[in-house]
Design a protein around this motif. Sequence first.
Motif, PDB file in Angstrom:
ATOM      1  N   GLY A 124       0.816  -1.215   0.000  1.00 36.75           N
ATOM      2  CA  GLY A 124       0.000   0.000   0.000  1.00 36.75           C
ATOM      3  C   GLY A 124       0.846   1.260   0.000  1.00 36.75           C
ATOM      4  O   GLY A 124       0.576   2.209  -0.751  1.00 36.75           O
ATOM      5  N   LEU A 125       1.880   1.287   0.818  1.00 29.26           N
ATOM      6  CA  LEU A 125       2.764   2.451   0.884  1.00 29.26           C
ATOM      7  C   LEU A 125       3.486   2.679  -0.435  1.00 29.26           C
ATOM      8  O   LEU A 125       3.554   3.802  -0.935  1.00 29.26           O
ATOM      9  CB  LEU A 125       3.789   2.264   2.005  1.00 29.26           C
ATOM     10  CG  LEU A 125       3.310   2.498   3.434  1.00 29.26           C
ATOM     11  CD1 LEU A 125       4.374   2.043   4.426  1.00 29.26           C
ATOM     12  CD2 LEU A 125       2.971   3.971   3.659  1.00 29.26           C
ATOM     13  N   ASN A 128       1.013   3.888  -3.143  1.00 29.29           N
ATOM     14  CA  ASN A 128       0.159   5.027  -2.798  1.00 29.29           C
ATOM     15  C   ASN A 128      -1.321   4.628  -2.744  1.00 29.29           C
ATOM     16  O   ASN A 128      -2.196   5.335  -3.231  1.00 29.29           O
ATOM     17  CB  ASN A 128       0.356   6.178  -3.795  1.00 29.29           C
ATOM     18  CG  ASN A 128      -0.214   7.490  -3.284  1.00 29.29           C
ATOM     19  OD1 ASN A 128      -0.262   7.734  -2.073  1.00 29.29           O
ATOM     20  ND2 ASN A 128      -0.674   8.347  -4.191  1.00 29.29           N
ATOM     21  N   LEU A 129      -1.589   3.466  -2.137  1.00 31.93           N
ATOM     22  CA  LEU A 129      -2.959   2.995  -1.974  1.00 31.93           C
ATOM     23  C   LEU A 129      -3.540   3.627  -0.720  1.00 31.93           C
ATOM     24  O   LEU A 129      -2.964   3.500   0.360  1.00 31.93           O
ATOM     25  CB  LEU A 129      -2.989   1.468  -1.882  1.00 31.93           C
ATOM     26  CG  LEU A 129      -2.301   0.719  -3.030  1.00 31.93           C
ATOM     27  CD1 LEU A 129      -2.438  -0.788  -2.829  1.00 31.93           C
ATOM     28  CD2 LEU A 129      -2.842   1.134  -4.380  1.00 31.93           C
ATOM     29  N   ARG A 130      -4.695   4.278  -0.847  1.00 30.92           N
ATOM     30  CA  ARG A 130      -5.247   5.040   0.273  1.00 30.92           C
ATOM     31  C   ARG A 130      -6.672   4.644   0.634  1.00 30.92           C
ATOM     32  O   ARG A 130      -7.025   4.600   1.807  1.00 30.92           O
ATOM     33  CB  ARG A 130      -5.215   6.537  -0.061  1.00 30.92           C
ATOM     34  CG  ARG A 130      -3.820   7.067  -0.375  1.00 30.92           C
ATOM     35  CD  ARG A 130      -3.850   8.541  -0.659  1.00 30.92           C
ATOM     36  NE  ARG A 130      -2.529   9.051  -1.026  1.00 30.92           N
ATOM     37  CZ  ARG A 130      -2.256  10.351  -1.122  1.00 30.92           C
ATOM     38  NH1 ARG A 130      -3.183  11.256  -0.886  1.00 30.92           N
ATOM     39  NH2 ARG A 130      -1.040  10.744  -1.475  1.00 30.92           N
ATOM     40  N   ARG A 131      -7.502   4.411  -0.381  1.00 31.35           N
ATOM     41  CA  ARG A 131      -8.907   4.107  -0.111  1.00 31.35           C
ATOM     42  C   ARG A 131      -9.058   2.684   0.409  1.00 31.35           C
ATOM     43  O   ARG A 131      -8.186   1.835   0.222  1.00 31.35           O
ATOM     44  CB  ARG A 131      -9.740   4.281  -1.383  1.00 31.35           C
ATOM     45  CG  ARG A 131      -9.684   5.674  -1.991  1.00 31.35           C
ATOM     46  CD  ARG A 131     -10.769   5.816  -3.078  1.00 31.35           C
ATOM     47  NE  ARG A 131     -10.773   4.677  -3.982  1.00 31.35           N
ATOM     48  CZ  ARG A 131     -10.202   4.660  -5.177  1.00 31.35           C
ATOM     49  NH1 ARG A 131      -9.529   5.726  -5.602  1.00 31.35           N
ATOM     50  NH2 ARG A 131     -10.275   3.590  -5.954  1.00 31.35           N
ATOM     51  N   ASP A 132     -10.215   2.424   1.018  1.00 32.38           N
ATOM     52  CA  ASP A 132     -10.468   1.087   1.558  1.00 32.38           C
ATOM     53  C   ASP A 132     -10.379   0.017   0.474  1.00 32.38           C
ATOM     54  O   ASP A 132      -9.827  -1.060   0.706  1.00 32.38           O
ATOM     55  CB  ASP A 132     -11.846   1.035   2.221  1.00 32.38           C
ATOM     56  CG  ASP A 132     -11.862   1.709   3.588  1.00 32.38           C
ATOM     57  OD1 ASP A 132     -10.839   2.321   3.961  1.00 32.38           O
ATOM     58  OD2 ASP A 132     -12.893   1.627   4.277  1.00 32.38           O
ATOM     59  N   GLU A 134      -8.638   0.105  -2.235  1.00 30.77           N
ATOM     60  CA  GLU A 134      -7.244  -0.050  -2.651  1.00 30.77           C
ATOM     61  C   GLU A 134      -6.466  -0.893  -1.646  1.00 30.77           C
ATOM     62  O   GLU A 134      -5.648  -1.733  -2.028  1.00 30.77           O
ATOM     63  CB  GLU A 134      -6.595   1.321  -2.829  1.00 30.77           C
ATOM     64  CG  GLU A 134      -7.171   2.123  -3.984  1.00 30.77           C
ATOM     65  CD  GLU A 134      -6.593   3.519  -4.069  1.00 30.77           C
ATOM     66  OE1 GLU A 134      -6.583   4.081  -5.176  1.00 30.77           O
ATOM     67  OE2 GLU A 134      -6.153   4.056  -3.029  1.00 30.77           O
ATOM     68  N   LEU A 135      -6.728  -0.659  -0.363  1.00 36.62           N
ATOM     69  CA  LEU A 135      -6.077  -1.472   0.664  1.00 36.62           C
ATOM     70  C   LEU A 135      -6.564  -2.916   0.597  1.00 36.62           C
ATOM     71  O   LEU A 135      -5.793  -3.851   0.840  1.00 36.62           O
ATOM     72  CB  LEU A 135      -6.338  -0.882   2.049  1.00 36.62           C
ATOM     73  CG  LEU A 135      -5.590   0.425   2.323  1.00 36.62           C
ATOM     74  CD1 LEU A 135      -6.127   1.108   3.574  1.00 36.62           C
ATOM     75  CD2 LEU A 135      -4.101   0.169   2.466  1.00 36.62           C
ATOM     76  N   ALA A 174      -9.296  -2.358   6.239  1.00 36.98           N
ATOM     77  CA  ALA A 174      -8.318  -1.277   6.069  1.00 36.98           C
ATOM     78  C   ALA A 174      -7.639  -0.949   7.393  1.00 36.98           C
ATOM     79  O   ALA A 174      -6.421  -0.754   7.446  1.00 36.98           O
ATOM     80  CB  ALA A 174      -8.995  -0.042   5.494  1.00 36.98           C
ATOM     81  N   GLU A 175      -8.394  -0.895   8.469  1.00 39.54           N
ATOM     82  CA  GLU A 175      -7.806  -0.615   9.774  1.00 39.54           C
ATOM     83  C   GLU A 175      -6.835  -1.711  10.183  1.00 39.54           C
ATOM     84  O   GLU A 175      -5.738  -1.431  10.698  1.00 39.54           O
ATOM     85  CB  GLU A 175      -8.888  -0.472  10.843  1.00 39.54           C
ATOM     86  CG  GLU A 175      -8.318  -0.165  12.225  1.00 39.54           C
ATOM     87  CD  GLU A 175      -9.343  -0.197  13.340  1.00 39.54           C
ATOM     88  OE1 GLU A 175      -8.932  -0.121  14.515  1.00 39.54           O
ATOM     89  OE2 GLU A 175     -10.549  -0.315  13.048  1.00 39.54           O
ATOM     90  N   VAL A 178      -3.490  -1.123   8.163  1.00 40.57           N
ATOM     91  CA  VAL A 178      -2.646   0.036   8.490  1.00 40.57           C
ATOM     92  C   VAL A 178      -2.131  -0.011   9.926  1.00 40.57           C
ATOM     93  O   VAL A 178      -1.094   0.591  10.240  1.00 40.57           O
ATOM     94  CB  VAL A 178      -3.378   1.372   8.230  1.00 40.57           C
ATOM     95  CG1 VAL A 178      -3.776   1.473   6.768  1.00 40.57           C
ATOM     96  CG2 VAL A 178      -4.603   1.531   9.120  1.00 40.57           C
TER      97      VAL A 178
END
Length: 204
Positions: A124-125, A128-132, A134-135, A174-175, A178
Motif C-alpha cells: 500500500g505504501l 500510494n494505496l489510500r482508499r479502503d 485499494e487497501l 483497512a484498519e 494500516v
Amino acid sequence: MVFALAAKHGKPVDIHLHERDALGAFSMELILERTKALGMEGLVTVSHAFCLGMADRAAAAALTEALAEARVHIITTAPASTAVPAVKELAAAGVLTGAGSDGIRDTWGPYGNADMLERAMLIGLRNNLRRDDELALAFDICTRGGAAIMALPGYGLAPGDRADAVLLTGETLAEAIVTRAPRPLVVKGGRVVARDGAALRPAP
C-alpha cells in the motif's frame, strides 16, 4: 535452459527478474516469447519485475498488456530501494499478482519477517494505496493472489476448504492493515497453533 527443463518435466516456472528499465523490459519480452512458444500460459511467474516500475509508463503498459495476454503472473515484495510494479495497473489488466517477503532476517534483507499483513501495508505504501478498496487490493495480493499463483488446493473460507485461518482485530480490513492489527488466534489444519501472538508449541 530453464524453460526447456520446465517443458520437458511439465513444471511451472518462477523467474526472479531484477533488471530494471529497458534491460528488464528486454528480458521480460524474452520470457513472454518463451511462454507462448511452449504453450506455458498460466504456468510462468516473474518475481520482483522491477522493470514494470520504469519511468516510461507507455512501455510498462505494453508489457503489462502482454503479461495479461500470456497469463504470466507477477510476485512483488514492494521494496523501498527501487521502482516496483504498479499493482493497480496489473489488476486492471487482469494480471494475477502475489506478494512475498524475500529475505527473512538475513544479510540480503534483515527486515523480512514473513508477516503478510505487514507486507500488505508495504505494498500500500509503495503504490500510494489510500482508499479502503485499494487497501483491500493489497490484502488480496498478499493472500488470494499468492495462493492462486501457487495453485494451493482448498484455499479460502468456503465449506470444504482447508481449516487454515488467522483472526484479525479491527473494525475494518483497512484498519487491520494500516495498524498491523494483533492476531488473537491462528488456526492451521483445524488446530489452534497460536494465541495472542504466541505459538502454542515451542520451536524445535
